[in-house]
Enzyme design. Structure first.
Site, PDB file in Angstrom:
ATOM      1  N   HIS A  83       1.003  -1.446   0.119  1.00 33.97           N
ATOM      2  CA  HIS A  83      -0.263   0.226   0.310  1.00 33.97           C
ATOM      3  C   HIS A  83       0.732   1.591  -0.271  1.00 33.97           C
ATOM      4  N   ASP A 112       8.520  22.426 -25.492  1.00 35.50           N
ATOM      5  CA  ASP A 112       7.935  20.538 -24.467  1.00 35.50           C
ATOM      6  C   ASP A 112       9.354  21.140 -23.662  1.00 35.50           C
ATOM      7  N   TRP A 148       6.908  -0.954   4.595  1.00 36.10           N
ATOM      8  CA  TRP A 148       7.884   0.805   3.033  1.00 36.10           C
ATOM      9  C   TRP A 148       9.324   0.839   3.262  1.00 36.10           C
ATOM     10  N   SER A 175      13.598   5.612 -13.259  1.00 36.92           N
ATOM     11  CA  SER A 175      12.853   6.781 -13.941  1.00 36.92           C
ATOM     12  C   SER A 175      12.682   8.425 -13.383  1.00 36.92           C
ATOM     13  N   SER A 176      12.772   8.335 -11.783  1.00 33.03           N
ATOM     14  CA  SER A 176      12.557   9.111 -11.310  1.00 33.03           C
ATOM     15  C   SER A 176      13.689   9.985 -11.353  1.00 33.03           C
ATOM     16  N   HIS A 259      13.364  11.263   4.193  1.00 33.60           N
ATOM     17  CA  HIS A 259      12.532  12.391   4.802  1.00 33.60           C
ATOM     18  C   HIS A 259      12.742  13.435   3.685  1.00 33.60           C
ATOM     19  N   GLU A 261      12.097  12.975   0.673  1.00 34.26           N
ATOM     20  CA  GLU A 261      11.142  12.085  -0.001  1.00 34.26           C
ATOM     21  C   GLU A 261      10.202  12.466   0.155  1.00 34.26           C
ATOM     22  N   TYR A 263       9.236  15.295   1.151  1.00 35.24           N
ATOM     23  CA  TYR A 263       9.167  16.943   1.341  1.00 35.24           C
ATOM     24  C   TYR A 263       8.730  16.383  -0.725  1.00 35.24           C
ATOM     25  N   SER A 274      -0.383  27.302  -4.406  1.00 34.37           N
ATOM     26  CA  SER A 274       0.513  28.627  -4.488  1.00 34.37           C
ATOM     27  C   SER A 274      -0.417  29.058  -5.496  1.00 34.37           C
ATOM     28  N   HIS A 308      15.061  11.896  12.771  1.00 34.28           N
ATOM     29  CA  HIS A 308      14.020  12.119  14.045  1.00 34.28           C
ATOM     30  C   HIS A 308      12.694  10.883  13.597  1.00 34.28           C
ATOM     31  N   HIS A 309      13.471   9.903  12.664  1.00 34.92           N
ATOM     32  CA  HIS A 309      12.430   8.426  12.179  1.00 34.92           C
ATOM     33  C   HIS A 309      13.005   7.550  13.357  1.00 34.92           C
ATOM     34  N   THR A 334       7.961  25.946   6.899  1.00 37.50           N
ATOM     35  CA  THR A 334       6.489  25.065   6.329  1.00 37.50           C
ATOM     36  C   THR A 334       5.674  26.719   7.147  1.00 37.50           C
ATOM     37  N   LYS A 337       5.109  29.535   4.830  1.00 38.65           N
ATOM     38  CA  LYS A 337       3.818  29.627   3.784  1.00 38.65           C
ATOM     39  C   LYS A 337       2.340  29.764   3.790  1.00 38.65           C
ATOM     40  N   ARG A 456       1.613   0.431  14.879  1.00 38.27           N
ATOM     41  CA  ARG A 456       1.191   0.888  13.638  1.00 38.27           C
ATOM     42  C   ARG A 456       1.404  -0.825  13.182  1.00 38.27           C
TER      43      ARG A 456
HETATM   44  C1  HEA Z   1       0.414   8.609  -0.559  1.00 38.43           C
HETATM   45  C2  HEA Z   1       0.980   8.398   0.711  1.00 38.43           C
HETATM   46  C3  HEA Z   1      -0.761   7.626   1.455  1.00 38.43           C
HETATM   47  C4  HEA Z   1      -2.601   6.989   0.314  1.00 38.43           C
HETATM   48  C5  HEA Z   1      -2.256   8.394   0.079  1.00 38.43           C
HETATM   49  C6  HEA Z   1      -2.283   6.363   1.928  1.00 38.43           C
HETATM   50  C7  HEA Z   1      -3.814   6.386   1.719  1.00 38.43           C
HETATM   51  C8  HEA Z   1      -4.601   5.554   2.897  1.00 38.43           C
HETATM   52  N1  HEA Z   1      -4.036   4.455   3.541  1.00 38.43           N
HETATM   53 FE1  HEA Z   1      -2.525   4.594   3.904  1.00 38.43          FE
HETATM   54  N2  HEA Z   1       0.166   4.518   4.522  1.00 38.43           N
HETATM   55  C9  HEA Z   1       1.365   5.062   3.127  1.00 38.43           C
HETATM   56  C10 HEA Z   1       1.036   5.996   2.835  1.00 38.43           C
HETATM   57  C11 HEA Z   1      -0.452   6.607   2.229  1.00 38.43           C
HETATM   58  N3  HEA Z   1      -1.720   6.100   2.600  1.00 38.43           N
HETATM   59  C12 HEA Z   1       2.009   4.618   4.261  1.00 38.43           C
HETATM   60  C13 HEA Z   1       3.300   5.742   3.941  1.00 38.43           C
HETATM   61  C14 HEA Z   1       1.910   3.999   5.350  1.00 38.43           C
HETATM   62  C15 HEA Z   1       2.662   2.809   6.116  1.00 38.43           C
HETATM   63  C16 HEA Z   1       3.151   1.672   5.769  1.00 38.43           C
HETATM   64  C17 HEA Z   1       4.725   1.171   6.060  1.00 38.43           C
HETATM   65  O1  HEA Z   1       4.005   0.665   7.702  1.00 38.43           O
HETATM   66  O2  HEA Z   1       5.681   0.111   5.795  1.00 38.43           O
HETATM   67  C18 HEA Z   1       0.686   3.399   5.354  1.00 38.43           C
HETATM   68  C19 HEA Z   1      -0.424   2.835   6.377  1.00 38.43           C
HETATM   69  C20 HEA Z   1      -1.605   2.181   6.545  1.00 38.43           C
HETATM   70  C21 HEA Z   1      -2.291   2.150   7.292  1.00 38.43           C
HETATM   71  C22 HEA Z   1      -1.310   2.006   8.759  1.00 38.43           C
HETATM   72  C23 HEA Z   1      -0.897  -0.052   8.262  1.00 38.43           C
HETATM   73  C24 HEA Z   1      -0.486  -0.472   9.300  1.00 38.43           C
HETATM   74  O3  HEA Z   1       0.490   0.087  10.498  1.00 38.43           O
HETATM   75  O4  HEA Z   1      -0.979  -1.821   9.075  1.00 38.43           O
HETATM   76  C25 HEA Z   1      -3.257   2.059   7.430  1.00 38.43           C
HETATM   77  C26 HEA Z   1      -4.247   1.971   8.092  1.00 38.43           C
HETATM   78  O5  HEA Z   1      -5.564   2.372   8.275  1.00 38.43           O
HETATM   79  C27 HEA Z   1      -3.530   2.829   6.055  1.00 38.43           C
HETATM   80  C28 HEA Z   1      -4.758   3.411   5.300  1.00 38.43           C
HETATM   81  C29 HEA Z   1      -4.881   4.386   4.407  1.00 38.43           C
HETATM   82  C30 HEA Z   1      -6.168   4.774   4.047  1.00 38.43           C
HETATM   83  C31 HEA Z   1      -8.143   4.080   4.609  1.00 38.43           C
HETATM   84  C32 HEA Z   1      -5.869   5.583   2.844  1.00 38.43           C
HETATM   85  C33 HEA Z   1      -7.140   6.353   2.345  1.00 38.43           C
HETATM   86  O6  HEA Z   1      -7.183   8.004   1.833  1.00 38.43           O
HETATM   87  C34 HEA Z   1      -7.514   5.322   0.460  1.00 38.43           C
HETATM   88  C35 HEA Z   1      -8.349   6.072   0.229  1.00 38.43           C
HETATM   89  C36 HEA Z   1      -9.322   4.193  -0.590  1.00 38.43           C
HETATM   90  C37 HEA Z   1      -9.223   3.997  -1.881  1.00 38.43           C
HETATM   91  C38 HEA Z   1      -9.167   5.636  -2.850  1.00 38.43           C
HETATM   92  C39 HEA Z   1      -9.911   3.070  -2.660  1.00 38.43           C
HETATM   93  C40 HEA Z   1     -10.767   3.208  -3.474  1.00 38.43           C
HETATM   94  C41 HEA Z   1     -11.331   2.243  -3.946  1.00 38.43           C
HETATM   95  C42 HEA Z   1     -12.911   1.386  -4.458  1.00 38.43           C
HETATM   96  C43 HEA Z   1     -13.110   2.585  -4.403  1.00 38.43           C
HETATM   97  C44 HEA Z   1     -12.963   0.365  -4.158  1.00 38.43           C
HETATM   98  C45 HEA Z   1     -12.542  -0.564  -5.677  1.00 38.43           C
HETATM   99  C46 HEA Z   1     -11.263  -1.113  -5.946  1.00 38.43           C
HETATM  100  C47 HEA Z   1     -10.431  -1.304  -6.868  1.00 38.43           C
HETATM  101  C48 HEA Z   1     -11.073  -1.171  -8.207  1.00 38.43           C
HETATM  102  C49 HEA Z   1      -9.249  -2.770  -6.433  1.00 38.43           C
HETATM  103  N4  HEA Z   1      -1.974   3.053   5.536  1.00 38.43           N
HETATM  104  C1  HEA Z   2       4.064  14.864   2.505  1.00 36.05           C
HETATM  105  C2  HEA Z   2       5.076  14.695   4.069  1.00 36.05           C
HETATM  106  C3  HEA Z   2       5.027  14.842   4.509  1.00 36.05           C
HETATM  107  C4  HEA Z   2       5.648  16.138   5.563  1.00 36.05           C
HETATM  108  C5  HEA Z   2       4.985  17.179   4.811  1.00 36.05           C
HETATM  109  C6  HEA Z   2       6.041  16.176   6.299  1.00 36.05           C
HETATM  110  C7  HEA Z   2       5.829  16.801   7.690  1.00 36.05           C
HETATM  111  C8  HEA Z   2       6.547  16.814   9.128  1.00 36.05           C
HETATM  112  N1  HEA Z   2       6.867  15.552   9.663  1.00 36.05           N
HETATM  113 FE1  HEA Z   2       6.464  13.690   8.994  1.00 36.05          FE
HETATM  114  N2  HEA Z   2       5.938  11.699   8.047  1.00 36.05           N
HETATM  115  C9  HEA Z   2       6.077  11.802   7.531  1.00 36.05           C
HETATM  116  C10 HEA Z   2       5.513  12.188   6.358  1.00 36.05           C
HETATM  117  C11 HEA Z   2       5.442  13.571   6.294  1.00 36.05           C
HETATM  118  N3  HEA Z   2       5.812  14.624   7.357  1.00 36.05           N
HETATM  119  C12 HEA Z   2       5.780  10.379   6.416  1.00 36.05           C
HETATM  120  C13 HEA Z   2       5.658   9.044   5.247  1.00 36.05           C
HETATM  121  C14 HEA Z   2       5.922   9.525   8.057  1.00 36.05           C
HETATM  122  C15 HEA Z   2       5.864   8.145   8.797  1.00 36.05           C
HETATM  123  C16 HEA Z   2       7.135   7.184   7.622  1.00 36.05           C
HETATM  124  C17 HEA Z   2       7.531   5.830   8.294  1.00 36.05           C
HETATM  125  O1  HEA Z   2       8.013   5.524   9.608  1.00 36.05           O
HETATM  126  O2  HEA Z   2       6.823   5.047   8.140  1.00 36.05           O
HETATM  127  C18 HEA Z   2       6.654  11.078   9.352  1.00 36.05           C
HETATM  128  C19 HEA Z   2       6.791  10.422  10.089  1.00 36.05           C
HETATM  129  C20 HEA Z   2       7.205  11.650  11.058  1.00 36.05           C
HETATM  130  C21 HEA Z   2       8.313  11.714  11.993  1.00 36.05           C
HETATM  131  C22 HEA Z   2       8.347  10.136  12.831  1.00 36.05           C
HETATM  132  C23 HEA Z   2       7.655   9.931  14.187  1.00 36.05           C
HETATM  133  C24 HEA Z   2       8.400   8.071  14.559  1.00 36.05           C
HETATM  134  O3  HEA Z   2       7.569   7.758  13.376  1.00 36.05           O
HETATM  135  O4  HEA Z   2       8.670   8.490  15.590  1.00 36.05           O
HETATM  136  C25 HEA Z   2       8.493  13.113  12.907  1.00 36.05           C
HETATM  137  C26 HEA Z   2       9.216  13.498  14.087  1.00 36.05           C
HETATM  138  O5  HEA Z   2       9.987  14.077  14.393  1.00 36.05           O
HETATM  139  C27 HEA Z   2       7.931  14.013  11.957  1.00 36.05           C
HETATM  140  C28 HEA Z   2       8.109  15.053  11.642  1.00 36.05           C
HETATM  141  C29 HEA Z   2       7.674  16.242  10.810  1.00 36.05           C
HETATM  142  C30 HEA Z   2       7.717  17.150  10.865  1.00 36.05           C
HETATM  143  C31 HEA Z   2       7.929  17.893  12.395  1.00 36.05           C
HETATM  144  C32 HEA Z   2       6.877  18.166   9.634  1.00 36.05           C
HETATM  145  C33 HEA Z   2       7.006  19.350   9.476  1.00 36.05           C
HETATM  146  O6  HEA Z   2       7.441  19.381   7.967  1.00 36.05           O
HETATM  147  C34 HEA Z   2       5.378  20.283   9.324  1.00 36.05           C
HETATM  148  C35 HEA Z   2       5.802  21.723   9.400  1.00 36.05           C
HETATM  149  C36 HEA Z   2       4.131  21.735   9.306  1.00 36.05           C
HETATM  150  C37 HEA Z   2       3.680  22.731  10.607  1.00 36.05           C
HETATM  151  C38 HEA Z   2       4.197  23.102  11.793  1.00 36.05           C
HETATM  152  C39 HEA Z   2       1.886  22.753  10.281  1.00 36.05           C
HETATM  153  C40 HEA Z   2       2.165  24.649   9.906  1.00 36.05           C
HETATM  154  C41 HEA Z   2       2.620  25.905  10.193  1.00 36.05           C
HETATM  155  C42 HEA Z   2       2.408  27.012  10.913  1.00 36.05           C
HETATM  156  C43 HEA Z   2       1.106  27.304  11.306  1.00 36.05           C
HETATM  157  C44 HEA Z   2       3.167  27.666  11.890  1.00 36.05           C
HETATM  158  C45 HEA Z   2       3.291  27.488  12.931  1.00 36.05           C
HETATM  159  C46 HEA Z   2       4.517  26.693  13.722  1.00 36.05           C
HETATM  160  C47 HEA Z   2       4.712  27.104  14.666  1.00 36.05           C
HETATM  161  C48 HEA Z   2       4.785  28.179  15.750  1.00 36.05           C
HETATM  162  C49 HEA Z   2       5.627  25.890  15.251  1.00 36.05           C
HETATM  163  N4  HEA Z   2       7.302  13.362  10.855  1.00 36.05           N
HETATM  164 CU   LIG Z   3      11.581  12.738   7.753  1.00 35.88          CU
END
Ligand code: HEA
Ligand code: HEA
Ligand SMILES: [Cu+2]
Ligand code: CUA
Lengths: 537, 400, 289
Positions: A83, A112, A148, A175-176, A259, A261, A263, A274, A308-309, A334, A337, A456
């Site tokens: 997933h 292009d 993942w 590709s990327s 990390h 990634e 962003y 924007s 931080h992970h 952030t 923004k 999780r």
């Molecule tokens: C961009 C990234 C992205 C997006 C969009 C989503 C979308 C969703 N994620 Fe995702 N998720 C991750 C990134 C993302 N996730 C990541 C990085 C993890 C961590 C993995 C890890 O632990 O290694 C995670 C893990 C994760 C977990 C935790 C699993 C676990 O720890 O065991 C769960 C549990 O609820 C979950 C739920 C969902 C749901 C319900 C959506 C929903 O938003 C999805 C919306 C659903 C649809 C759009 C389906 C539409 C389908 C139909 C209408 C049915 C028809 C079907 C077919 C035709 C096939 N996700």
């Molecule tokens: C689009 C993807 C995305 C983005 C943008 C971010 C943004 C941020 N993430 Fe997140 N993060 C993930 C995707 C993302 N993360 C994913 C996928 C994981 C789990 C991976 C895995 O384990 O599978 C993760 C996990 C993760 C962890 C590890 C958790 C753990 O496993 O224990 C941490 C810890 O520091 C963290 C921190 C942050 C912070 C500080 C930001 C900051 O960039 C956020 C900044 C934004 C704001 C703060 C809000 C707006 C700001 C204001 C309104 C201004 C006012 C603010 C102040 C005065 C402070 N993230």
């Molecule tokens: Cu991070």
């Protein structure tokens, strides 16, 4: 597909000295046209969204109530893993590349992409790479089930799927990197005279910086998985203590990529938002310059926060303090923004068409996700949050109502330009509202169960978590099925609808709105004249 | 401002406050917020968490309030005409500096708690915690007590797919173990975390401890429990198929109770030593072997020894379990590298090893008729240790 | 309108899909091969052949277009940027392996040896009793048995000199073509290519020595792992670079390139310098210190 068929018809009006697209299947396979390739990328990611979403629904179905109902724990783990891989590498990244393909040349006034053949290859790798990736689900030993994040030594225990997953990652990486190089070259080299860097739309800026992040980190990821491969098959011991290596070393290398990634998954979204907010506020983007600097700062900081992970892996205190402070720092750019978006809306003359609704939804819910990220950055607290559903809630807030919402906003915003037709505004609004209700029902309760102690990546849990999980599952099915409406709206818009003007939106600014809708097959073969007064962003 | 605007602002504040307040009402609820816990650190972490939470609510409320105000006030349908400003150095500097200051205010207490958490000095006793797929081993380094702890067998039976056992009858479903970790209150206990196979993570929310168990490395951690009681936790790092079924139970008792418990444990160990010396009958071995098998092997090789094709080989009719007994013994004692089949030499007693091997060779239609005495295992074990050290690959698993 | 750009946009591309199929076969084959499945190796070889054919075809087309003057200076710039960023991505690929080397040497190694705070002392005392850390290290498990490390003196030093010299000859060739002296360019390129292949040969001999006499193998713990992965990937890059230069040389002999149109030469030369610099890093951190 018919979207570009339209483009084809109209394309001949202005540019009859060019042959248009080839016919049939071969057109799509051999195309070098940035719009065709953009279309391919977008369709690909839409399909993958349903595959990845289908997996999410399997996860949510199993977690709907305590006990093991539907799947084996091993299959559950491989659903979680796949997933995430599908959603990140198969949906969000390709969709952004698709938008870059469609929009960047039109936004900067280029004919292009810089390297059209390479562009074709970047796309045509994706279906093959994901064939390899998804084929592992049909192997006897099942798909990858180590998460993942692919942490060794667990990942080394995978069956036959292991080598396939590693190579699929290499394949996608190629590709990327090629796609990003192309985007960088396009932005640097294809701007017509007068189009200075500071005249570029924010979307172009954010993609430039994203492409840089990709080129810098994807090879590191490729190196990391190569080490996994040799550890498993060639007897090296990078990640084994007995040989002097360390499993945690993988985590460092992985998150050095991982990390930045995340962003990569959000910066283009910032760019989209924007573009949209000024249009519907009928007011130029507030603080353009500081937006550019903020984006660059986020990119820079993203390279020094990776651990931080890993707060529970036993880092020395100094390391923990450093990574806590640097992570917190990211909130500043952030925040800049977010404040700029709010200031753009301030004293504007706003209307709320679907793209604007999704953009506003993005700002609010991304901020919620960002603020929970800030909580995660607090090391002593993160030690408790880590690997619980609180983290799952955090990243879904930034990814689903974050990245995915930006993609929907972009689709509604630009689809009139792509197809020449307006989408159904009523249905679009409906899509927004039901998505927004369900997405919160889906992800908000995850904060609670996470704090209360639900780890999780587990297929079964104690009854105290049952209520919130059931609610989340209801939200998941609601959100998932409302996306069928999205597909319906897109289809309907391709087939027909009110004809769009070239400007499409009253407040639209920028070169892409100066070409007819649908955009001709070839645009800007003559460099547009741009001087200090031309509005380009 | 018009009264209409006030009404909207009120609505917004209400809409934002509702979820947070209703959550706040749940503070104590064990299914909705972080527990306060029973150590000084856990209390501080909880306070830090709540403080961060309210900060975030406040920041969110402020930002959203301005935004939503503008959405209602500055909409075209209300006749708003767009202004044309698009920069202001003053506000831009301001909203860079103010968040920075807020961050500093947040970081200081966080750093303080962190520094305290990382102070491992002056502990009163040490427990080495070794993680296995999927159980824990606790070794009291000073007391010389050691045992394994895994999911309560009743829960284990209930959680199997199609088990038809109602899981709701267990209050602590999936949060209970056979042998809890017993610890004295009021003592600074140092935990030494390591793992034998893959990475696990030892997490007990009430003690505010979570530390990864990394194979080949030892991580330190500590807790000083204030109140006697039973505290439940889980493995928090994905560790394979049964990661979700690897609970932790800490039973905190007074020092006297702890001392009594330690002497009981010592007596049990002595009894196990006796077992290893005496001669066992085959029935005894098979009966005991079945118990050991169901507790330790069935999670992979399955109840009836049928395995899971492609993942875990069947024991029924297995070449190894029906062939040369030495290979069988080596497999069970040393495990198979890079597979979930781990080295049981360090995990099971001589009596258990002899029993389970005898059982596998005589159950599921494997009619070898062989039987293996615990005393044979004991002498073999010494030879095995030696050879395990000679082949470096096995060294890692052989050391315990 | 401010002047027309005549940016060359090709109208269809048939080689990319061939490349994708080639890579698909290559990766599928390799994975099956590693898993010991039937046809793995055959698919792998088939994929490699398709890839080579694709490269000949694709580059052939580009060369033809370039020689027939289809490209504007702007296209040339695109190619240059592409190459520069590609090299940057390669730098980051090596960075991962250098990172692993530094990490093992300054964090995991000492930790296993009991140096430093945290749980290092207990790790050493309880898990790896008696293990003393020192680089080079094959870890506390002494994986792969007794070995001798590869000294810097001798072959590695000779290799360093070879590569440094090749950098100079390459630059002379570059100056030659910039002056329009194609013959001179070919001569000096010939020397560069020869030096490159001699380097590869020396390295092959070094590996032979390592395996046959030093018992230094991929399996010799972290030292063997980092040594062979770093030098191995580097050697692979030298080979690719030398082939690129060879192709440029052959094209030069056919009369390609002029004083102001020789992007292929420059791309290959940049690549060569990149390989050179990586080697210096290797020489210092893998052999010397
Ligand atoms: C961009 C990234 C992205 C997006 C969009 C989503 C979308 C969703 N994620 Fe995702 N998720 C991750 C990134 C993302 N996730 C990541 C990085 C993890 C961590 C993995 C890890 O632990 O290694 C995670 C893990 C994760 C977990 C935790 C699993 C676990 O720890 O065991 C769960 C549990 O609820 C979950 C739920 C969902 C749901 C319900 C959506 C929903 O938003 C999805 C919306 C659903 C649809 C759009 C389906 C539409 C389908 C139909 C209408 C049915 C028809 C079907 C077919 C035709 C096939 N996700
Ligand atoms: C689009 C993807 C995305 C983005 C943008 C971010 C943004 C941020 N993430 Fe997140 N993060 C993930 C995707 C993302 N993360 C994913 C996928 C994981 C789990 C991976 C895995 O384990 O599978 C993760 C996990 C993760 C962890 C590890 C958790 C753990 O496993 O224990 C941490 C810890 O520091 C963290 C921190 C942050 C912070 C500080 C930001 C900051 O960039 C956020 C900044 C934004 C704001 C703060 C809000 C707006 C700001 C204001 C309104 C201004 C006012 C603010 C102040 C005065 C402070 N993230
Ligand atoms: Cu991070
Ligand atoms: Cu052990 Cu998860």
């Amino acid at each position: 597909m018919s979207s570009s068929d339209h483009a084809h018809d109209h394309g001949h009006d202005d540019h009859d000295h060019h042959h248009g697209p080839a016919k049939g299947m071969m057109r799509w396979i051999t195309t070098t046209n940035h719009k065709d390739i953009g279309t391919l990328y977008l369709w690909f990611s839409l399909i993958m969204f349903f595959i990845g979403g289908g997996m999410a629904l399997i996860i949510r179905a199993e977690l709907g109530s305590p006990g093991l109902q539907f799947v084996d724990p091993m299959f559950f783990n491989s659903m979680t893993t796949m997933h995430a891989i599908v959603m990140i590498f198969g949906v969000v990244m390709p969709a952004f590349v698709g938008l870059a393909n469609w929009m960047i040349p039109m936004m900067i006034g280029a004919p292009d992409m810089a390297l059209p053949r390479l562009n074709n290859w970047s796309f045509w790798i994706m279906p093959f790479a994901f064939t390899i990736m998804l084929s592992t689900l049909f192997m006897d030993s099942g798909g990858p089930a180590g998460g993942w994040t692919l942490y060794p030594p667990l990942v080394l225990q995978m069956g036959d799927s292991f080598a396939f997953v590693i190579f699929a990652i290499h394949f996608m990486g190629i590709s990327s990197v090629m796609g990003s190089i192309n985007i960088v070259a396009t932005i640097f080299n294809m701007r017509p005279p007068g189009m200075t860097m500071m005249k570029m739309p924010m979307f172009v800026w954010t993609w430039l910086i994203t492409a840089y992040l990709l080129i810098a980190t994807i090879p590191v990821f490729a190196g990391a998985v190569t080490m996994l491969l040799t550890d498993r098959f060639f007897g090296t011991s990078f990640f084994s203590a007995a040989g002097g290596g360390d499993p945690v070393m993988f985590q460092h290398i992985f998150w050095f990529f991982g990390h930045p990634e995340v962003y990569i998954l959000i910066l283009p979204a910032f760019g989209i938002v924007s573009s949209i907010i000024p249009t519907f506020a009928r007011k130029p983007l507030f603080g353009y310059d500081s937006m550019v600097y903020a984006t660059a700062s986020i990119a820079f900081l993203s390279f020094i926060v990776w651990a931080h992970h890993m707060f529970t892996t036993g880092m020395p205190l100094a390391g923990e303090l450093f990574f806590m402070f640097s992570t917190m720092m990211i909130s500043v750019p952030t925040g800049v923004k977010v404040f700029n978006w709010v200031a753009t809306m301030w004293r504007g003359s706003m209307t709320f068409e679907t793209p604007m609704l999704f953009a506003i939804g993005f700002v609010i819910m991304f901020t919620i996700g960002g603020l929970s990220g800030l909580m995660l950055a607090i090391t002593p607290a993160d030690i408790q949050y880590h690997d619980t559903y609180f983290v799952v809630a955090h990243f879904h807030y930034v990814l689903v109502p974050g990245a995915i919402y930006s993609l929907m906003a972009a689709t509604y915003y630009w689809i009139p330009k792509w197809t020449g037709n307006m989408y159904d505004e009523k249905l679009g609004k409906l899509h927004f509202w039901i998505s927004t209700i369900f997405v919160n029902v889906l992800f908000f309760p995850m904060h609670f169960v996470g704090l209360a102690g639900m780890p999780r990546r587990i297929p079964d849990y104690n009854h105290i978590f049952a209520d919130w999980n059931f609610i989340a599952t209801v939200g998941a099915f609601g959100f998932g099925f409302s996306q069928l409406l999205f597909v319906y709206i897109i289809m309907k818009c391709i087939k027909g609808g009110k004809e769009a003007t070239s400007e499409v939106w009253e407040g639209a600014r920028g070169l892409e709105w100066t070409v007819p809708s649908p955009a001709p097959y070839h645009t800007f073969e003559q460099a547009p004249a741009i001087d200090a007064n031309t509005v380009t962003r | 401002m018009t009264s209409g605007v006030y009404r909207w602002m009120l609505f917004v504040v209400f809409a934002l406050a509702l979820p947070s307040v209703s959550w706040a009402g749940y503070w104590g609820a064990e299914n909705t917020n972080m527990p306060v816990g029973v150590t000084e650190i856990s209390g501080e972490v909880h306070a830090l968490h709540m403080r961060m939470f309210w900060w975030c609510v406040a920041i969110g409320a402020a930002v959203f309030a301005v935004m939503i105000y503008s959405m209602f006030k500055h909409r075209k349908s209300k006749g708003a005409v767009a202004a044309d400003f698009h920069e202001s150095t003053t506000v831009e500097v301001l909203w860079t500096i103010v968040p920075l200051v807020i961050l500093v205010v947040m970081a200081i207490p966080a750093a303080k708690v962190l520094i305290k958490m990382e102070d491992f000095s002056d502990s009163d006793m040490s427990v080495k915690v070794t993680a296995y797929q999927w159980r824990w081993q606790y070794e009291y380094l000073d007391e010389g007590v050691s045992f394994y702890s895994q999911l309560n067998p009743a829960h284990n039976a209930a959680r199997q797919a199609n088990s038809d056992i109602d899981t709701e009858q267990f209050e602590h479903y999936l949060k209970d173990v056979d042998n809890p970790l017993v610890l004295p209150v009021g003592k600074k206990i140092r935990f030494l975390h390591t793992a034998a196979d893959v990475i696990h993570s030892w997490w007990v929310p009430d003690l505010a401890v979570k530390k990864d168990a990394i194979p080949g490395f030892i991580n330190e951690n500590w807790a000083k429990i204030n109140e006697p009681g039973i505290y439940r936790g889980k493995c928090a790092e994905l560790c394979g198929r049964d990661h979700g079924f690897m609970p932790i139970v800490v039973k905190a008792v007074t020092q006297e109770e702890f001392d009594t418990w330690v002497s009981e444990q010592k007596m049990k160990t002595a009894a196990a030593d006796m077992d290893a010396i005496r001669q066992w009958s085959k029935q005894e071995l098979v009966a005991s072997g079945e118990r050991v098998y169901q507790a330790n092997c069935a999670s992979c090789h399955q109840k009836e020894g049928q395995g899971i094709p492609g993942m875990f080989p069947a024991i029924a009719g297995s070449d190894i379990a029906t062939g040369d007994i030495d290979t069988h013994i080596t497999t069970v004692m040393n495990g198979v590298n890079d597979t979930p089949m781990q080295a049981f030499a360090s995990r099971l007693s001589d009596a258990d090893l002899a029993a389970v091997i005898t059982y596998q060779r005589n159950a599921f239609g494997n009619a070898t008729g062989d039987s293996l005495q615990p005393s044979q295992m004991r002498s073999l074990r010494h030879g095995m240790r030696q050879s395990a050290l000679d082949t470096p690959e096995n060294n890692f698993k052989g050391v315990n | 309108m401010s002047g027309a750009t005549d940016y060359y946009v090709p109208h269809e591309a048939r080689w990319p899909i061939v490349g994708s199929i080639g890579l698909f076969l290559f990766f599928m084959g390799f994975a099956n091969w590693l898993n010991g499945r039937v046809l793995g190796r055959e698919l792998f070889i088939a994929g490699s052949i398709v890839l080579v054919v694709m490269m000949f075809g694709w580059f052939g087309t580009v060369i033809k277009e370039s020689e027939s003057g289809t490209y504007s200076p702007q296209v040339d710039t695109s190619f240059r940027m592409c190459m520069m960023w590609f090299i940057f991505s390669e730098v980051m690929f090596f960075a991962a392996f250098f990172g692993a080397l530094f990490y093992a040497r300054s964090f995991s190694g000492p930790w296993l040896g009991g140096e430093g705070g945290g749980g290092a002392d207990v790790t050493n005392a309880l898990l790896w009793t008696g293990h003393d850390y020192g680089w080079p290290s094959d870890g506390p498990g002494a994986l792969g048995g007794d070995y001798r490390p590869m000294g810097w003196f001798g072959l590695p030093l000779i290799n360093t000199l070879l590569l440094l010299t090749s950098g100079v000859t390459c630059t002379i060739a570059h100056h030659a073509i910039k002056e329009g002296d194609r013959k001179k360019m070919v001569r000096w390129l010939g020397a560069t290519v020869a030096l490159g292949f001699i380097f590869v040969a020396c390295q092959a001999f070094e590996y032979y020595e390592a395996y046959a006499h030093l018992n230094l193998k991929m399996t010799s713990g972290i030292y063997g792992s980092t040594f062979f992965m770093l030098t191995g990937f580097h050697g692979f890059h030298v080979t690719m670079g030398a082939i690129m230069l060879l192709v440029v040389m052959l094209r030069g002999m056919k009369g390609h390139f002029t004083a102001d149109n020789h992007f292929a030469f420059e791309a290959a030369a940049w690549y060569w310098h990149f390989v050179d610099v990586v080697w210096l890093g290797l020489f210092i951190f893998v052999y010397l210190v």
